[in-house]
Design a protein around this motif. Structure first.
Motif, PDB file in Angstrom:
ATOM      1  N   ARG A 332       0.818  -1.215   0.000  1.00  0.00           N
ATOM      2  CA  ARG A 332       0.000   0.000   0.000  1.00  0.00           C
ATOM      3  C   ARG A 332       0.848   1.260   0.000  1.00  0.00           C
ATOM      4  NH1 ARG A 332      -4.842  -0.237   4.263  1.00  0.00           N
ATOM      5  NH2 ARG A 332      -5.325   1.662   3.099  1.00  0.00           N
ATOM      6  N   LYS A 333       2.027   1.176   0.597  1.00  0.00           N
ATOM      7  CA  LYS A 333       2.894   2.360   0.648  1.00  0.00           C
ATOM      8  C   LYS A 333       3.678   2.560  -0.645  1.00  0.00           C
ATOM      9  CE  LYS A 333       3.509   2.136   5.686  1.00  0.00           C
ATOM     10  NZ  LYS A 333       4.482   1.894   6.789  1.00  0.00           N
ATOM     11  N   THR A 334       4.122   1.465  -1.230  1.00  0.00           N
ATOM     12  CA  THR A 334       5.014   1.571  -2.386  1.00  0.00           C
ATOM     13  C   THR A 334       4.334   1.264  -3.712  1.00  0.00           C
ATOM     14  OG1 THR A 334       5.730  -0.742  -2.204  1.00  0.00           O
ATOM     15  CG2 THR A 334       6.933   0.898  -0.913  1.00  0.00           C
ATOM     16  N   GLY A 335       3.235   0.503  -3.679  1.00  0.00           N
ATOM     17  CA  GLY A 335       2.597   0.091  -4.911  1.00  0.00           C
ATOM     18  C   GLY A 335       3.302  -1.059  -5.602  1.00  0.00           C
ATOM     19  N   VAL A 336       4.337  -1.622  -4.981  1.00  0.00           N
ATOM     20  CA  VAL A 336       5.098  -2.725  -5.560  1.00  0.00           C
ATOM     21  C   VAL A 336       4.564  -4.036  -4.984  1.00  0.00           C
ATOM     22  CG1 VAL A 336       7.375  -3.774  -5.823  1.00  0.00           C
ATOM     23  CG2 VAL A 336       7.126  -1.280  -5.826  1.00  0.00           C
ATOM     24  N   LEU A 337       4.176  -4.950  -5.873  1.00  0.00           N
ATOM     25  CA  LEU A 337       3.653  -6.227  -5.415  1.00  0.00           C
ATOM     26  C   LEU A 337       4.746  -7.040  -4.729  1.00  0.00           C
ATOM     27  CD1 LEU A 337       1.477  -7.271  -8.479  1.00  0.00           C
ATOM     28  CD2 LEU A 337       0.651  -6.666  -6.212  1.00  0.00           C
ATOM     29  N   PRO A 338       4.431  -7.680  -3.608  1.00  0.00           N
ATOM     30  CA  PRO A 338       5.430  -8.534  -2.945  1.00  0.00           C
ATOM     31  C   PRO A 338       5.756  -9.733  -3.818  1.00  0.00           C
ATOM     32  CG  PRO A 338       3.288  -8.775  -1.905  1.00  0.00           C
ATOM     33  CD  PRO A 338       3.157  -7.643  -2.870  1.00  0.00           C
ATOM     34  N   PRO A 339       6.973 -10.277  -3.701  1.00  0.00           N
ATOM     35  CA  PRO A 339       7.352 -11.423  -4.543  1.00  0.00           C
ATOM     36  C   PRO A 339       6.513 -12.644  -4.223  1.00  0.00           C
ATOM     37  CG  PRO A 339       8.976 -11.064  -2.818  1.00  0.00           C
ATOM     38  CD  PRO A 339       8.043  -9.887  -2.757  1.00  0.00           C
ATOM     39  N   VAL A 340       6.323 -13.463  -5.231  1.00  0.00           N
ATOM     40  CA  VAL A 340       5.594 -14.712  -5.059  1.00  0.00           C
ATOM     41  C   VAL A 340       6.523 -15.734  -4.415  1.00  0.00           C
ATOM     42  CG1 VAL A 340       4.328 -16.554  -6.221  1.00  0.00           C
ATOM     43  CG2 VAL A 340       4.196 -14.202  -7.077  1.00  0.00           C
ATOM     44  N   GLU A 341       6.039 -16.399  -3.381  1.00  0.00           N
ATOM     45  CA  GLU A 341       6.851 -17.397  -2.701  1.00  0.00           C
ATOM     46  C   GLU A 341       7.134 -18.564  -3.645  1.00  0.00           C
ATOM     47  OE1 GLU A 341       8.164 -17.056   0.184  1.00  0.00           O
ATOM     48  OE2 GLU A 341       7.186 -15.138   0.596  1.00  0.00           O
ATOM     49  N   PRO A 342       8.384 -19.090  -3.670  1.00  0.00           N
ATOM     50  CA  PRO A 342       8.693 -20.210  -4.561  1.00  0.00           C
ATOM     51  C   PRO A 342       7.947 -21.462  -4.164  1.00  0.00           C
ATOM     52  CG  PRO A 342      10.511 -19.841  -3.043  1.00  0.00           C
ATOM     53  CD  PRO A 342       9.553 -18.687  -2.863  1.00  0.00           C
ATOM     54  N   ALA A 343       7.709 -22.303  -5.167  1.00  0.00           N
ATOM     55  CA  ALA A 343       7.023 -23.572  -4.896  1.00  0.00           C
ATOM     56  C   ALA A 343       7.915 -24.482  -4.073  1.00  0.00           C
ATOM     57  CB  ALA A 343       6.636 -24.257  -6.209  1.00  0.00           C
ATOM     58  N   ALA A 344       7.299 -25.429  -3.380  1.00  0.00           N
ATOM     59  CA  ALA A 344       8.056 -26.300  -2.466  1.00  0.00           C
ATOM     60  C   ALA A 344       9.056 -27.166  -3.205  1.00  0.00           C
ATOM     61  CB  ALA A 344       7.086 -27.183  -1.671  1.00  0.00           C
ATOM     62  N   ASP A 345       8.779 -27.562  -4.485  1.00  0.00           N
ATOM     63  CA  ASP A 345       9.673 -28.446  -5.220  1.00  0.00           C
ATOM     64  C   ASP A 345      10.669 -27.698  -6.096  1.00  0.00           C
ATOM     65  OD1 ASP A 345       7.826 -27.412  -6.866  1.00  0.00           O
ATOM     66  OD2 ASP A 345       7.406 -29.268  -7.981  1.00  0.00           O
ATOM     67  N   ASP A 346      10.773 -26.394  -5.931  1.00  0.00           N
ATOM     68  CA  ASP A 346      11.701 -25.607  -6.724  1.00  0.00           C
ATOM     69  C   ASP A 346      12.300 -24.525  -5.838  1.00  0.00           C
ATOM     70  OD1 ASP A 346      13.146 -24.676  -8.840  1.00  0.00           O
ATOM     71  OD2 ASP A 346      11.529 -23.496  -9.726  1.00  0.00           O
ATOM     72  N   ASP A 347      12.938 -24.980  -4.766  1.00  0.00           N
ATOM     73  CA  ASP A 347      13.490 -24.032  -3.804  1.00  0.00           C
ATOM     74  C   ASP A 347      14.791 -23.411  -4.270  1.00  0.00           C
ATOM     75  OD1 ASP A 347      11.397 -24.517  -2.144  1.00  0.00           O
ATOM     76  OD2 ASP A 347      12.408 -26.133  -1.049  1.00  0.00           O
ATOM     77  N   ARG A 348      15.499 -24.042  -5.245  1.00  0.00           N
ATOM     78  CA  ARG A 348      16.801 -23.509  -5.653  1.00  0.00           C
ATOM     79  C   ARG A 348      16.595 -22.363  -6.616  1.00  0.00           C
ATOM     80  NH1 ARG A 348      20.393 -24.222  -9.771  1.00  0.00           N
ATOM     81  NH2 ARG A 348      18.997 -25.685 -10.814  1.00  0.00           N
ATOM     82  N   PRO A 349      16.987 -21.129  -6.254  1.00  0.00           N
ATOM     83  CA  PRO A 349      16.789 -20.012  -7.169  1.00  0.00           C
ATOM     84  C   PRO A 349      17.767 -20.059  -8.320  1.00  0.00           C
ATOM     85  CG  PRO A 349      17.988 -19.293  -5.232  1.00  0.00           C
ATOM     86  CD  PRO A 349      17.607 -20.732  -4.993  1.00  0.00           C
ATOM     87  N   GLU A 350      17.367 -19.453  -9.430  1.00  0.00           N
ATOM     88  CA  GLU A 350      18.235 -19.370 -10.593  1.00  0.00           C
ATOM     89  C   GLU A 350      19.270 -18.274 -10.372  1.00  0.00           C
ATOM     90  OE1 GLU A 350      17.850 -18.643 -15.409  1.00  0.00           O
ATOM     91  OE2 GLU A 350      16.094 -18.986 -14.165  1.00  0.00           O
ATOM     92  N   THR A 351      20.549 -18.579 -10.631  1.00  0.00           N
ATOM     93  CA  THR A 351      21.640 -17.647 -10.376  1.00  0.00           C
ATOM     94  C   THR A 351      22.355 -17.340 -11.674  1.00  0.00           C
ATOM     95  OG1 THR A 351      23.206 -19.433  -9.973  1.00  0.00           O
ATOM     96  CG2 THR A 351      21.951 -18.641  -8.073  1.00  0.00           C
ATOM     97  N   PRO A 352      23.190 -16.268 -11.709  1.00  0.00           N
ATOM     98  CA  PRO A 352      23.976 -15.959 -12.899  1.00  0.00           C
ATOM     99  C   PRO A 352      24.895 -17.100 -13.278  1.00  0.00           C
ATOM    100  CG  PRO A 352      23.902 -14.068 -11.440  1.00  0.00           C
ATOM    101  CD  PRO A 352      23.273 -15.211 -10.704  1.00  0.00           C
ATOM    102  N   ASP A 353      25.440 -17.864 -12.290  1.00  0.00           N
ATOM    103  CA  ASP A 353      26.305 -18.984 -12.616  1.00  0.00           C
ATOM    104  C   ASP A 353      25.556 -20.015 -13.445  1.00  0.00           C
ATOM    105  OD1 ASP A 353      28.296 -17.776 -11.260  1.00  0.00           O
ATOM    106  OD2 ASP A 353      27.971 -18.888  -9.385  1.00  0.00           O
ATOM    107  N   ASP A 354      24.266 -20.224 -13.140  1.00  0.00           N
ATOM    108  CA  ASP A 354      23.471 -21.160 -13.916  1.00  0.00           C
ATOM    109  C   ASP A 354      23.342 -20.691 -15.356  1.00  0.00           C
ATOM    110  OD1 ASP A 354      23.076 -22.721 -11.700  1.00  0.00           O
ATOM    111  OD2 ASP A 354      21.250 -21.648 -11.126  1.00  0.00           O
ATOM    112  N   ASP A 355      23.178 -19.389 -15.560  1.00  0.00           N
ATOM    113  CA  ASP A 355      23.083 -18.856 -16.914  1.00  0.00           C
ATOM    114  C   ASP A 355      24.373 -19.090 -17.677  1.00  0.00           C
ATOM    115  OD1 ASP A 355      21.125 -16.007 -15.807  1.00  0.00           O
ATOM    116  OD2 ASP A 355      20.560 -18.072 -16.315  1.00  0.00           O
TER     117      ASP A 355
END
Length: 408
Positions: A332-355
């Protein structure tokens, strides 16, 4: 019939008319009170839904489903619990559809309205418990307003009393519904004595229930439908003792009015839900942001300002997702939507090293393909800079490395 010998010094009067004719159309006080109660409930619910993150105007979409379903449910409950009026000896089954002649049960209204609200929640993408909690204080206020219709109808009163707020009750004319019976002098006929205004007790109790829900909801931060369960417990607790005061006809079970048993069972169900269910209050943010309206170009004199203003009004979101109170306040203060929580079976975030790893794999695949292109169908290298000996040795190595062909 006997006239009251004299008007008491302290008494609550009752209206002698509950229906007014507007040409051929009857205007019924009871219906007006029900409509006013619905408006009150919608206003309170709209305010509370907005504070939970729901877009403006959602309560109207909910009411389109909930109000008709509530009226149907109220009538069904009344007919089921009083079948002798329609299907007994001398009854007329067709009159089960004559809702304008009265006969609505609050238990059926709440149940039917809940079904309608659930259907609306699915259409709007709003959790049903959010709607229920938003409605919790508005519903008893609507019931309190609706009970004034019983005052106009001279019904739902208790036993005789000498209290200063005792109610005068008219004898209603069966041949002229909505009007009191009149004597030879044209005066409305009163029942002898004064009576407990049970409808007023229930109306005041409902106002207190609304205040209780608002207070505890603010203090305890109720969620997951617990505010609605609190309303149900408060209402049924009052309905229990008020129902025991009423003297109008009702079906009995073990010598006790049916609605008394209903109040006990519903109270226990709401209590069990309130105790067992836990969880924080739910707040909502939209799934995606509505698209901005296009800005018209050209001469200002050619712009339809009313259409532009309507187009600038944000469209309702496709749905909502539940967030924490902290995330909602930040949104409400910023107008920026909070991030969507990752699914339980995909906890590893994508990193630049993966790219980088994926890009290197693509380069390797491309190099292998280029090398294969430089080799002809016979296994010889087309590179002109290699000597004949090198080509011969390479061909022998390839032949040795290839497995023997099998007949197929």
């Amino acid at each position: 019939m006997t006239l009251a010998p004299m008007t008491p010094l302290a008494a609550m009067p009752s209206p002698s008319t509950a229906v007014w004719q507007l040409g051929p159309v009857p205007i019924r006080a009871y219906a007006l009170c029900i409509i006013l109660g619905i408006v009150v409930a919608c206003v309170v619910t709209e305010y509370r839904l907005r504070r939970r993150g729901v877009a403006p105007g959602a309560v109207l979409d909910i009411a389109v489903w909930a109000v008709p379903a509530g009226i149907i449910g109220a009538r069904i409950y009344h007919v089921i619990t009083s079948p002798e009026k329609y299907f007994g000896a001398g009854g007329e089954p067709i009159k089960a559809l004559y809702i304008w002649e009265g006969g609505l049960g609050i238990w059926g209204a709440v149940a039917g309205g809940a079904v309608g609200a659930w259907l609306a929640a699915r259409q709007l993408g709003i959790p049903f418990t959010v709607i229920a909690d938003a409605l919790a204080p508005g519903l008893p206020l609507a019931q309190a307003v609706g009970r004034l219709g019983n005052w106009f109808n001279n019904e739902l009163y208790g036993g005789r009393t000498t209290l200063p707020w005792g109610l005068e009750v008219h004898v209603m004319d069966p041949d002229n519904p909505g009007h009191a019976l009149r004597d030879d002098a044209g005066n409305p006929v009163l029942q002898p004595g004064l009576y407990h205004p049970a409808f007023l007790y229930e109306a005041l109790w409902n106002v207190g229930v609304a205040a209780l829900v608002l207070y505890l909801d603010r203090k305890l931060r109720l969620g997951r439908g617990r505010a609605f369960a609190l309303y149900v417990m408060g209402y049924t607790a009052g309905r229990f003792w008020i129902e025991l005061m009423r003297t109008d006809e009702a079906n009995l079970i073990l010598g006790v009015r049916l609605n008394v048993w209903t109040a006990v069972l519903v109270f226990l169900g709401a209590l069990a839900y309130f105790v067992r269910v836990r969880g924080p209050r739910e707040y909502l943010v939209p799934v995606g942001e509505p698209a901005a309206a296009p800005t018209p170009s050209g001469d200002v004199s050619q712009v339809d300002l009313s259409a532009r203003e309507a187009a600038a009004r944000p469209a309702p979101p496709e749905g909502y997702r539940v967030v924490t109170e902290e995330q909602f306040d930040a949104y409400r203060k910023t107008g920026v939507l909070p991030p969507v929580e990752p699914a339980a079976d995909d906890d590893r975030p994508e990193t630049p090293d993966d790219d980088a790893t994926m890009a290197a794999a693509d380069d390797t695949t491309t190099a292998d393909a280029d090398a294969a292109d430089r080799t002809d169908a016979g296994g010889t290298d087309a590179d002109p800079e290699r000597t004949d000996a090198e080509r011969t040795n390479a061909g022998r190595a390839d032949a040795a490395a290839r497995p023997t062909d099998r007949d197929s």
